[in-house]
Design a protein around this motif. Structure first.
Motif, PDB file in Angstrom:
ATOM      1  N   LEU A  12       0.828  -1.210   0.000  1.00 28.20           N
ATOM      2  CA  LEU A  12       0.000   0.000   0.000  1.00 28.20           C
ATOM      3  C   LEU A  12       0.861   1.258   0.000  1.00 28.20           C
ATOM      4  N   PHE A  13       1.897   1.256   0.831  1.00 30.56           N
ATOM      5  CA  PHE A  13       2.742   2.440   0.943  1.00 30.56           C
ATOM      6  C   PHE A  13       3.698   2.563  -0.241  1.00 30.56           C
ATOM      7  N   LEU A  14       4.210   1.441  -0.724  1.00 29.38           N
ATOM      8  CA  LEU A  14       5.063   1.486  -1.915  1.00 29.38           C
ATOM      9  C   LEU A  14       4.250   1.922  -3.132  1.00 29.38           C
ATOM     10  N   GLY A  15       3.027   1.435  -3.230  1.00 32.03           N
ATOM     11  CA  GLY A  15       2.139   1.866  -4.308  1.00 32.03           C
ATOM     12  C   GLY A  15       1.789   3.338  -4.181  1.00 32.03           C
ATOM     13  N   GLY A  16       1.593   3.802  -2.955  1.00 37.25           N
ATOM     14  CA  GLY A  16       1.330   5.227  -2.726  1.00 37.25           C
ATOM     15  C   GLY A  16       2.493   6.090  -3.166  1.00 37.25           C
ATOM     16  N   ALA A  17       3.713   5.610  -2.907  1.00 36.60           N
ATOM     17  CA  ALA A  17       4.901   6.348  -3.352  1.00 36.60           C
ATOM     18  C   ALA A  17       4.946   6.398  -4.882  1.00 36.60           C
ATOM     19  N   ALA A  18       4.692   5.265  -5.511  1.00 38.64           N
ATOM     20  CA  ALA A  18       4.701   5.227  -6.979  1.00 38.64           C
ATOM     21  C   ALA A  18       3.621   6.128  -7.552  1.00 38.64           C
ATOM     22  N   GLN A  19       2.447   6.096  -6.963  1.00 40.01           N
ATOM     23  CA  GLN A  19       1.340   6.928  -7.439  1.00 40.01           C
ATOM     24  C   GLN A  19       1.697   8.414  -7.332  1.00 40.01           C
ATOM     25  N   LYS A  20       2.316   8.803  -6.226  1.00 34.54           N
ATOM     26  CA  LYS A  20       2.712  10.202  -6.046  1.00 34.54           C
ATOM     27  C   LYS A  20       3.774  10.598  -7.066  1.00 34.54           C
ATOM     28  N   ALA A  21       4.668   9.671  -7.399  1.00 32.44           N
ATOM     29  CA  ALA A  21       5.719   9.958  -8.377  1.00 32.44           C
ATOM     30  C   ALA A  21       5.140  10.097  -9.784  1.00 32.44           C
ATOM     31  N   ILE A  22       4.199   9.223 -10.124  1.00 30.69           N
ATOM     32  CA  ILE A  22       3.637   9.210 -11.475  1.00 30.69           C
ATOM     33  C   ILE A  22       2.642  10.346 -11.685  1.00 30.69           C
ATOM     34  N   ASP A  23       1.793  10.591 -10.689  1.00 30.52           N
ATOM     35  CA  ASP A  23       0.756  11.614 -10.819  1.00 30.52           C
ATOM     36  C   ASP A  23       0.557  12.322  -9.478  1.00 30.52           C
ATOM     37  N   PRO A  24       1.387  13.304  -9.174  1.00 28.22           N
ATOM     38  CA  PRO A  24       1.294  13.977  -7.879  1.00 28.22           C
ATOM     39  C   PRO A  24       0.078  14.897  -7.736  1.00 28.22           C
ATOM     40  N   ALA A  25      -0.600  15.224  -8.827  1.00 28.10           N
ATOM     41  CA  ALA A  25      -1.673  16.224  -8.809  1.00 28.10           C
ATOM     42  C   ALA A  25      -2.793  15.927  -7.803  1.00 28.10           C
ATOM     43  N   PRO A  26      -3.307  14.683  -7.688  1.00 24.48           N
ATOM     44  CA  PRO A  26      -4.386  14.453  -6.718  1.00 24.48           C
ATOM     45  C   PRO A  26      -3.972  14.756  -5.275  1.00 24.48           C
ATOM     46  N   VAL A  27      -2.752  14.375  -4.909  1.00 24.77           N
ATOM     47  CA  VAL A  27      -2.278  14.651  -3.550  1.00 24.77           C
ATOM     48  C   VAL A  27      -2.057  16.143  -3.371  1.00 24.77           C
ATOM     49  N   GLN A  28      -1.509  16.782  -4.388  1.00 26.35           N
ATOM     50  CA  GLN A  28      -1.294  18.230  -4.315  1.00 26.35           C
ATOM     51  C   GLN A  28      -2.624  18.962  -4.155  1.00 26.35           C
ATOM     52  N   MET A  29      -3.669  18.466  -4.806  1.00 28.80           N
ATOM     53  CA  MET A  29      -4.988  19.077  -4.676  1.00 28.80           C
ATOM     54  C   MET A  29      -5.509  18.954  -3.249  1.00 28.80           C
ATOM     55  N   LEU A  30      -5.366  17.751  -2.661  1.00 29.67           N
ATOM     56  CA  LEU A  30      -5.814  17.547  -1.283  1.00 29.67           C
ATOM     57  C   LEU A  30      -5.011  18.413  -0.309  1.00 29.67           C
ATOM     58  N   LEU A  31      -3.719  18.533  -0.550  1.00 31.07           N
ATOM     59  CA  LEU A  31      -2.891  19.406   0.283  1.00 31.07           C
ATOM     60  C   LEU A  31      -3.365  20.851   0.175  1.00 31.07           C
ATOM     61  N   GLY A  32      -3.665  21.285  -1.044  1.00 29.09           N
ATOM     62  CA  GLY A  32      -4.151  22.640  -1.265  1.00 29.09           C
ATOM     63  C   GLY A  32      -5.470  22.898  -0.561  1.00 29.09           C
ATOM     64  N   LEU A  33      -6.373  21.922  -0.604  1.00 30.42           N
ATOM     65  CA  LEU A  33      -7.657  22.069   0.088  1.00 30.42           C
ATOM     66  C   LEU A  33      -7.468  22.234   1.595  1.00 30.42           C
ATOM     67  N   ALA A  34      -6.387  21.641   2.116  1.00 26.72           N
ATOM     68  CA  ALA A  34      -6.096  21.749   3.547  1.00 26.72           C
ATOM     69  C   ALA A  34      -5.258  22.987   3.866  1.00 26.72           C
ATOM     70  N   GLY A  35      -4.952  23.793   2.840  1.00 27.35           N
ATOM     71  CA  GLY A  35      -4.161  24.999   3.061  1.00 27.35           C
ATOM     72  C   GLY A  35      -2.675  24.731   3.238  1.00 27.35           C
ATOM     73  N   LEU A  36      -2.224  23.573   2.763  1.00 27.46           N
ATOM     74  CA  LEU A  36      -0.810  23.206   2.875  1.00 27.46           C
ATOM     75  C   LEU A  36      -0.124  23.335   1.525  1.00 27.46           C
ATOM     76  N   PRO A  37       1.198  23.552   1.522  1.00 29.40           N
ATOM     77  CA  PRO A  37       1.911  23.674   0.247  1.00 29.40           C
ATOM     78  C   PRO A  37       1.909  22.360  -0.533  1.00 29.40           C
ATOM     79  N   SER A  38       1.691  22.472  -1.819  1.00 31.10           N
ATOM     80  CA  SER A  38       1.628  21.274  -2.667  1.00 31.10           C
ATOM     81  C   SER A  38       2.966  20.541  -2.722  1.00 31.10           C
ATOM     82  N   ALA A  39       4.053  21.238  -2.414  1.00 29.89           N
ATOM     83  CA  ALA A  39       5.377  20.604  -2.444  1.00 29.89           C
ATOM     84  C   ALA A  39       5.532  19.532  -1.366  1.00 29.89           C
ATOM     85  N   LEU A  40       4.615  19.472  -0.401  1.00 27.10           N
ATOM     86  CA  LEU A  40       4.679  18.419   0.623  1.00 27.10           C
ATOM     87  C   LEU A  40       4.452  17.028   0.039  1.00 27.10           C
ATOM     88  N   VAL A  41       4.012  16.969  -1.210  1.00 25.32           N
ATOM     89  CA  VAL A  41       3.837  15.668  -1.848  1.00 25.32           C
ATOM     90  C   VAL A  41       5.168  14.917  -1.910  1.00 25.32           C
TER      91      VAL A  41
END
Length: 113
Positions: A12-41
């Motif tokens: 699950l965590f290795l897949g999460g790392a791969a997913q963030k590497a391949i397509d960081p946009a969904p995580v960056q969007m969730l970070l943005g909704l929380a008022g956090l910098p997208s670079a935290l991905v």
């Protein structure tokens, strides 16, 4: 069985790392909704990768399981978007994964008691 449990949770965590590497946009969007910098991905990607490997291979499996359980609970709140049933499902799934990780931590404690 214990190794299989750790392998499946690690994936699950290795897949999460791969997913963030391949397509960081969904995580960056969730970070943005929380008022956090997208670079935290990127630190999240590194943490997922390292923690997934360490949960599987050790050392300190119990510690990694506890840290990952806390991580799952903490990150679950990014998915508590009540109008979106899919995000609520991910919220609940993260709590279930945390429970599995706590079970791994307990088994590891008992193995070394």
């Amino acid at each position: 069985m214990f190794l299989a449990s750790r392998l499946l949770l690690s994936l699950l965590f290795l897949g999460g790392a791969a997913q963030k590497a391949i397509d960081p946009a969904p995580v960056q969007m969730l970070l943005g909704l929380a008022g956090l910098p997208s670079a935290l991905v990127w630190p999240a990607l590194a943490f997922n990768l390292i923690a997934g490997i360490c949960l599987l291979t050790g050392p300190h499996i119990r510690l990694w399981a506890i840290v990952l359980a806390l991580y799952c609970v903490g990150t679950s709140f990014f998915h508590l978007l009540l109008p979106d049933a899919w995000q609520v499902t991910i919220f609940v799934k993260n709590w279930a994964i945390a429970g599995g990780l706590l079970a791994v931590a307990e088994v590891e404690r008992l193995r070394h008691a």
